[in-house]
Motif scaffolding. Sequence first.
Motif, PDB file in Angstrom:
ATOM      1  N   ILE A 135     -17.937 -15.795  -5.794  1.00  0.00           N
ATOM      2  CA  ILE A 135     -17.183 -15.246  -4.340  1.00  0.00           C
ATOM      3  C   ILE A 135     -15.961 -15.643  -4.175  1.00  0.00           C
ATOM      4  N   LEU A 136     -15.714 -16.525  -4.146  1.00  0.00           N
ATOM      5  CA  LEU A 136     -14.179 -17.118  -4.133  1.00  0.00           C
ATOM      6  C   LEU A 136     -13.023 -16.100  -5.168  1.00  0.00           C
ATOM      7  N   PHE A 137     -14.081 -16.145  -6.369  1.00  0.00           N
ATOM      8  CA  PHE A 137     -12.754 -15.497  -7.380  1.00  0.00           C
ATOM      9  C   PHE A 137     -12.466 -13.401  -6.752  1.00  0.00           C
ATOM     10  N   GLY A 138     -14.131 -13.362  -6.354  1.00  0.00           N
ATOM     11  CA  GLY A 138     -13.929 -11.741  -6.301  1.00  0.00           C
ATOM     12  C   GLY A 138     -12.879 -11.576  -4.445  1.00  0.00           C
ATOM     13  N   ASN A 139     -13.443 -12.052  -3.585  1.00  0.00           N
ATOM     14  CA  ASN A 139     -12.417 -12.094  -2.365  1.00  0.00           C
ATOM     15  C   ASN A 139     -10.889 -12.258  -2.860  1.00  0.00           C
ATOM     16  N   LEU A 140     -10.851 -13.529  -3.469  1.00  0.00           N
ATOM     17  CA  LEU A 140      -9.238 -13.795  -3.601  1.00  0.00           C
ATOM     18  C   LEU A 140      -8.450 -12.793  -4.378  1.00  0.00           C
ATOM     19  N   ALA A 141      -9.262 -12.352  -5.507  1.00  0.00           N
ATOM     20  CA  ALA A 141      -8.972 -11.144  -6.334  1.00  0.00           C
ATOM     21  C   ALA A 141      -9.112  -9.815  -5.087  1.00  0.00           C
ATOM     22  N   LEU A 142      -9.389  -9.616  -4.469  1.00  0.00           N
ATOM     23  CA  LEU A 142      -8.889  -8.355  -3.751  1.00  0.00           C
ATOM     24  C   LEU A 142      -7.613  -8.525  -3.104  1.00  0.00           C
ATOM     25  N   LEU A 143      -8.039  -9.726  -2.020  1.00  0.00           N
ATOM     26  CA  LEU A 143      -6.736 -10.401  -0.739  1.00  0.00           C
ATOM     27  C   LEU A 143      -5.456  -9.934  -2.403  1.00  0.00           C
ATOM     28  N   THR A 144      -5.781 -10.256  -3.076  1.00  0.00           N
ATOM     29  CA  THR A 144      -4.078 -10.070  -3.930  1.00  0.00           C
ATOM     30  C   THR A 144      -4.133  -8.442  -4.137  1.00  0.00           C
ATOM     31  N   GLY A 145      -5.224  -8.025  -4.498  1.00  0.00           N
ATOM     32  CA  GLY A 145      -4.701  -6.286  -4.962  1.00  0.00           C
ATOM     33  C   GLY A 145      -4.452  -6.117  -3.678  1.00  0.00           C
ATOM     34  N   LEU A 146      -5.069  -6.640  -2.575  1.00  0.00           N
ATOM     35  CA  LEU A 146      -4.375  -5.790  -1.072  1.00  0.00           C
ATOM     36  C   LEU A 146      -2.894  -6.191  -0.768  1.00  0.00           C
ATOM     37  N   PHE A 147      -2.404  -7.584  -1.074  1.00  0.00           N
ATOM     38  CA  PHE A 147      -1.005  -8.019  -0.877  1.00  0.00           C
ATOM     39  C   PHE A 147      -0.490  -6.795  -2.074  1.00  0.00           C
ATOM     40  N   CYS A 148      -0.620  -6.690  -3.149  1.00  0.00           N
ATOM     41  CA  CYS A 148       0.117  -5.415  -4.120  1.00  0.00           C
ATOM     42  C   CYS A 148       0.249  -4.074  -3.730  1.00  0.00           C
ATOM     43  N   LEU A 149      -0.838  -3.853  -2.194  1.00  0.00           N
ATOM     44  CA  LEU A 149      -0.207  -2.262  -1.806  1.00  0.00           C
ATOM     45  C   LEU A 149       0.515  -3.228  -1.217  1.00  0.00           C
ATOM     46  N   ALA A 150       0.337  -4.210  -0.468  1.00  0.00           N
ATOM     47  CA  ALA A 150       1.303  -4.258   0.921  1.00  0.00           C
ATOM     48  C   ALA A 150       3.171  -3.924   0.019  1.00  0.00           C
ATOM     49  N   ALA A 353       1.549  -8.292   4.084  1.00  0.00           N
ATOM     50  CA  ALA A 353       0.986  -9.623   3.599  1.00  0.00           C
ATOM     51  C   ALA A 353       1.008 -10.738   4.621  1.00  0.00           C
ATOM     52  N   GLY A 354       2.287 -10.869   4.814  1.00  0.00           N
ATOM     53  CA  GLY A 354       1.171 -11.917   6.455  1.00  0.00           C
ATOM     54  C   GLY A 354       0.080 -11.718   7.112  1.00  0.00           C
TER      55      GLY A 354
END
Length: 401
Positions: A135-150, A353-354
């Motif tokens: 759960i921690l890995f998947g959601n934090l990886a998702l946030l990393t991907g969204l930051f890359c889109l930002a 991102a913020g």
Amino acid sequence: MAAAPLLLPMGYWLAPVAVLLAAGLAWRDRPSRLAWAGPPAVTMAVLLAFAGAEMAAGLWHHSAWQDGVTAAMPLVLAAGLAATLGPAVRHLRPRLSWWWSGLALGGIGNGLWALWQAVIDGTSRANGYHEVNAILFGNLALLTGLFCLAGLGWAWQQANRRQWLLVMLLGAAGGLLASALSGTRGGWLALPLATLVFYRAYLRRWPRRRRWLVVGGVALLLAGFYLTPQSGVQYRIGVAMDEAVNYLAGEPHGSVGARLEMYRGALVLIADRPWMGHGHDGYASAMSELVAQGRVASGMDRYWHAHNDLLDAWVRRGLPAMLSLLALYLLPIWYFAPRLVSRDPAMRSLAVAGLLLPVTFIDFGLSYAFLAYQIGIVVYGGWLGVLVGLWDGQDRVTTAP
């Protein structure tokens, strides 16, 4: 700070220490009082208030130094370490390319690591090291991907635009892939809210036809993840819906049913001790009493946190901890939301991102207590400090006479 938390063992401790060492060396050469003023100082104060609430609960319930995941001191140290990163980054004033390339490296690395686990190791759900579960890995990886889109807004204005756009898109794809292979469900509920953030920052100014093309592309991407059997997303969403229906019918089975029953039990326990809670390690024993009394379903006492950040902060650490968590949520919303309309694409990317940071963590915290873990505190508080420090440092440079 961008790549290490999920890719290295104990990376969420190593990365902020490295930042602080670099800031210390830079401070020796050019001391500056500005690093301790303004928004970085406010961020530091809110994180220290969070650490203070954790310490107060630990001392009150004699759980500050005990062994195991329910000790207060590791969380206090994590919050204190994250609190120093805003002033540190403000003083260092690194180039934004370091931040965005780190995120791209993190997103690509997360995707490759998850793919290795799924294809080579045959793991049913990709996860990280030590306490970093699926759960921690998947959601934090998702946030990393969204930051890359930002970061695409920043990449668009670079001289070597095509290379940076490709790198950021690969980072975004890697983050989304890692999230899908982790089998997480709750984190994907943040995507509609994240879409609104992107729309506000970027798409609302585009011609209507281009907006619909982008929205349609995102919808097709998400549909692809959902319809691909190997991702497991469709199966787990179907199971979640069945479990919710069963809970409403009086049968609290499965992870969804268990969570809803835990929330009900946590509210009962909060009513018993609203001010200082039941302690970092007192939740399970208090829930056991409710199980023995027949007030909640059996099995709810095998969990050590309430699987909801706000409820967990209140039931285990008391009202001060819950209020300090609310302040942590609201601070980046208050700071970055007005900056989504910045005319500078690089600054707007930082603002996106913020704002994505609290939006996603609020969603993550609805079904899991992310800030009950050291990595949750270091990543949320640390990334908040980095983003505020980057914005304040860039803003002072661009507005200097």
